[in-house]
Design an enzyme around this catalytic site. Sequence first.
Site, PDB file in Angstrom:
ATOM      1  N   HIS A  35      42.325  39.939  42.383  1.00  0.00           N
ATOM      2  CA  HIS A  35      43.538  40.677  42.032  1.00  0.00           C
ATOM      3  C   HIS A  35      43.337  42.165  42.278  1.00  0.00           C
ATOM      4  CE1 HIS A  35      41.417  42.065  38.473  1.00  0.00           C
ATOM      5  NE2 HIS A  35      41.079  40.809  38.238  1.00  0.00           N
ATOM      6  N   ASP A 330      37.118  38.601  40.683  1.00  0.00           N
ATOM      7  CA  ASP A 330      35.847  39.100  41.204  1.00  0.00           C
ATOM      8  C   ASP A 330      34.759  38.036  41.133  1.00  0.00           C
ATOM      9  OD1 ASP A 330      35.862  39.181  38.417  1.00  0.00           O
ATOM     10  OD2 ASP A 330      35.483  41.333  38.271  1.00  0.00           O
TER      11      ASP A 330
END
Length: 462
Positions: A35, A330
Amino acid sequence: MSQMSSASVKFPDSVPGVDYPKQLQLKYLQVIFRHGERAPVKERLGSAGIPKDWKLCNNARRFFAQIKGEKEWSVLGFERKVESPVDTSLAAPTSDNSPSGVCIHGELTDFGRVTTRTLGEYLRERYVKQLKFLPDELNNYADVYMRATPMVRALESLEHVFSGLYPESKRKMGLPVIFTRNWSDENLLPNENNCPRLVQLYEEFAERAAKLYDPLLAGRASEMMSQFMNGQPVRVVSSHPRLSGLLDTINAAIGSHVDFNPNLRDEQWLRDAETAVVEEWFGGYKVSKLMRQLGAGSLLNDLSMRMENFVVAEKNGSPYHRLALYGAHDVTIAAILASLDAFDYRWPPFTSHLEMELFEDTSSKSDSQNQSGDNKTTDLKLFSDESTDASNSAIVAASNSARDMSDWYVRITYNSTPVVMGACRGQGYKGNDTICPLSIFKDTVRALKPVEYHTMCKPVKK
């Protein structure tokens, strides 16, 4: 999903065109991305000047809704404010005097919306305009598969990437489908909430990282940070906040251009802290097959099966989508790369992206067609004994499967740079190890498949 973040991704000044051998034809594409920039997941470092309220969510003011009796979906605008309770009971909200556009914890900021849109525009420039792999206009939503985790920032990032790739003027009316899973079924990130054994592994490797890096952090890092931590030293695990939380807040502020104490921008401090936290979160992937299985094995097999299914559909002339987009995190990016021995052990920046490209070597098609008659004769001679029909059928299936995959190759690019997977070193297409035979990729991820996932996830008694 984690509490660690890093600076923003950098897109290349010029989008690469055909950067693979001309004998290869791009057939299928999967894009997995983190994101965009977000607010911190928790309030920290107020003494260092990082504000409690981030007025950086001004674009979170609309949603789509279908009104009863209307045929089309409408955009409903609204003014959103964040309210806070006035006492510890959490029952009585404040009066309506808060500013507009304040982010809630972990929310995609306006900067995050821009960078994820930019990623979509980058993908459009590369795969639509440069490579002409994807159509200029999307007329059939079945041509793209999209999925995101249940985290709102991942879902919104996916929406922005898709809008950059296919703006409203370049797609048909109606709404595309985005798939999500319940958390109990989610594999688009290492699912600690659903796997107690994975939690144990993370804890074990966090303690190992603390033993390695706490002595390093006891020096200059602690001297710099103690003034913002009530005088306590910095530790990987045992400080409050722990190191990953500190670095998450700092880098969230850097990513969204929030000003704070310049001492916290010291490059050596940030590099030392990142090294320690990356070891805490992902050091286990270097040495533990179980960590790879529980952290990324299921997702890697999903990605592989989609490529294998495409190959079968291509052979049979059956329809199959050519593009898959995944809104992730991540830890998703890092777990995939680390499990494939392709990770640089730097924390993935906001809007980091993996492009998993599937190629077919079309130069061998004519040769295989010329030899097809001989192959059929050989197969008949090899498998003419009726007494071994069952075993021979399995051999034939395996032989056909290997032959079906022999002309297919996988390449992974990480933030626009091709990477070399560990299993593909010395095995790449005509000496190019970034282009890996699909058969090798498939075998690699099959070895990481958590066949009995729920059994493997049971905690080990200590």
